[in-house]
Design a protein around this motif. Structure first.
Motif, short mmCIF file in Angstrom:
data_model
loop_
_atom_site.label_atom_id
_atom_site.label_comp_id
_atom_site.label_asym_id
_atom_site.label_seq_id
_atom_site.Cartn_x
_atom_site.Cartn_y
_atom_site.Cartn_z
N LEU A 158 -10.14 0.69 -2.52
CA LEU A 158 -10.22 1.40 -1.24
C LEU A 158 -8.84 1.81 -0.73
O LEU A 158 -8.73 2.43 0.33
N GLY A 159 -7.81 1.47 -1.47
CA GLY A 159 -6.45 1.83 -1.07
C GLY A 159 -5.93 1.02 0.09
O GLY A 159 -4.98 1.44 0.77
N LEU A 160 -6.51 -0.14 0.34
CA LEU A 160 -6.10 -0.96 1.48
C LEU A 160 -5.00 -1.96 1.14
O LEU A 160 -4.43 -2.58 2.03
N ALA A 161 -4.69 -2.10 -0.14
CA ALA A 161 -3.67 -3.06 -0.55
C ALA A 161 -2.28 -2.52 -0.29
O ALA A 161 -1.32 -3.28 -0.17
N ARG A 162 -2.15 -1.19 -0.20
CA ARG A 162 -0.82 -0.59 -0.05
C ARG A 162 -0.70 0.26 1.21
O ARG A 162 -0.08 1.30 1.21
N THR A 163 -1.28 -0.15 2.28
CA THR A 163 -1.20 0.61 3.53
C THR A 163 0.03 0.18 4.32
O THR A 163 0.56 -0.91 4.12
N ARG A 164 0.48 1.06 5.21
CA ARG A 164 1.64 0.74 6.06
C ARG A 164 1.29 -0.36 7.06
O ARG A 164 2.09 -1.25 7.32
N SER A 165 0.09 -0.23 7.64
CA SER A 165 -0.32 -1.29 8.57
C SER A 165 -0.83 -2.46 7.73
O SER A 165 -1.43 -2.28 6.68
N ARG A 166 -0.59 -3.64 8.21
CA ARG A 166 -0.94 -4.85 7.45
C ARG A 166 -2.45 -5.01 7.39
O ARG A 166 -3.12 -5.08 8.41
N PHE A 167 -2.97 -5.07 6.16
CA PHE A 167 -4.40 -5.33 5.95
C PHE A 167 -4.51 -6.75 5.39
O PHE A 167 -3.66 -7.17 4.60
N PRO A 168 -5.53 -7.51 5.77
CA PRO A 168 -5.64 -8.90 5.29
C PRO A 168 -5.61 -9.02 3.77
O PRO A 168 -6.11 -8.16 3.06
N LYS A 169 -5.01 -10.08 3.30
CA LYS A 169 -4.93 -10.35 1.87
C LYS A 169 -6.31 -10.77 1.36
O LYS A 169 -7.22 -11.05 2.13
N LYS A 170 -6.44 -10.84 0.03
CA LYS A 170 -7.74 -11.09 -0.60
C LYS A 170 -8.39 -12.39 -0.12
O LYS A 170 -9.59 -12.43 0.13
N GLY A 171 -7.61 -13.46 0.02
CA GLY A 171 -8.17 -14.74 0.47
C GLY A 171 -8.71 -14.66 1.90
O GLY A 171 -9.75 -15.24 2.21
N THR A 172 -8.00 -13.94 2.74
CA THR A 172 -8.43 -13.77 4.12
C THR A 172 -9.70 -12.92 4.17
O THR A 172 -10.64 -13.23 4.92
#
Length: 187
Positions: A158-172
């Motif tokens: 979904l392209g959320l791993a490399r966004t400027r705004s912080r997106f929760p990590k996989k564990g979260t």
């Protein structure tokens, strides 16, 4: 519990079966067996490490089978595969030893089909009744590590791993999803 006539379950054989148990283990292994007034109430035994829990359970299983119980109607659950295998192995050893010199009914040769871990028995039951539960019988069970990796794949796709705004990590992400499912609330 279904009882049947079992000539191998004679009183001397059953008494000999319980010889290696201390008084508390013997009470637990024989609790409610042969009660004339119906099934005994549930019994909870709290025991620490090294107190002989597996030994007591194995003797109880052997005692029930020697008394005529159908091994296919006994449910033995533990938390680990190692404990499940050990419990089953010990019960079978006790049965074999108690039947030496007598005709065998074959009960000791048959595995206890409902002996295992909570997870393995639950998995078997779900697969057995999958269609009634609207599940595909070939479903897959993911452990926590697999689930976390799957969340990471979805985040990346979904392209959320490399966004400027912080997106929760996989564990979260997994913790949030797990909470949502367990609480029955929308994500």
């Amino acid at each position: 519990m279904e009882q049947k006539e079992n000539s191998a379950g004679t009183a001397p054989a059953i008494d000999a079966l319980l010889e290696g148990l201390n008084p508390a283990q013997r009470r637990a292994a024989t609790y409610g067996i042969g009660a004339a007034e119906g099934p005994a109430p549930p019994l909870l035994i709290a025991a620490g490490a090294g107190t002989g829990k597996t030994k007591t359970l194995a003797h109880r299983v052997a005692r029930l089978i020697l008394g005529g119980a159908d091994p296919r109607r006994l449910l033995l659950l533990t938390f680990t595969r190692r404990a499940a295998l050990e419990m089953t192995r010990r019960a079978q050893q006790i049965l074999v030893a108690s039947r030496r010199g007598r005709a065998s009914s074959g009960a000791e040769a048959a595995l206890l089909p409902w002996s295992g871990t909570f997870h393995s028995i639950g998995n078997r039951l779900l697969r057995r009744h999958a269609t009634a539960l609207s599940l595909d019988p070939a479903f897959t069970v993911l452990d926590r590590a697999d689930s976390t990796d799957l969340m990471d794949l979805v985040r990346s796709d979904l392209g959320l791993a490399r966004t400027r705004s912080r997106f929760p990590k996989k564990g979260t992400c997994l913790a949030i999803y797990s909470y949502s499912v367990n609480a029955g609330c929308p994500l």
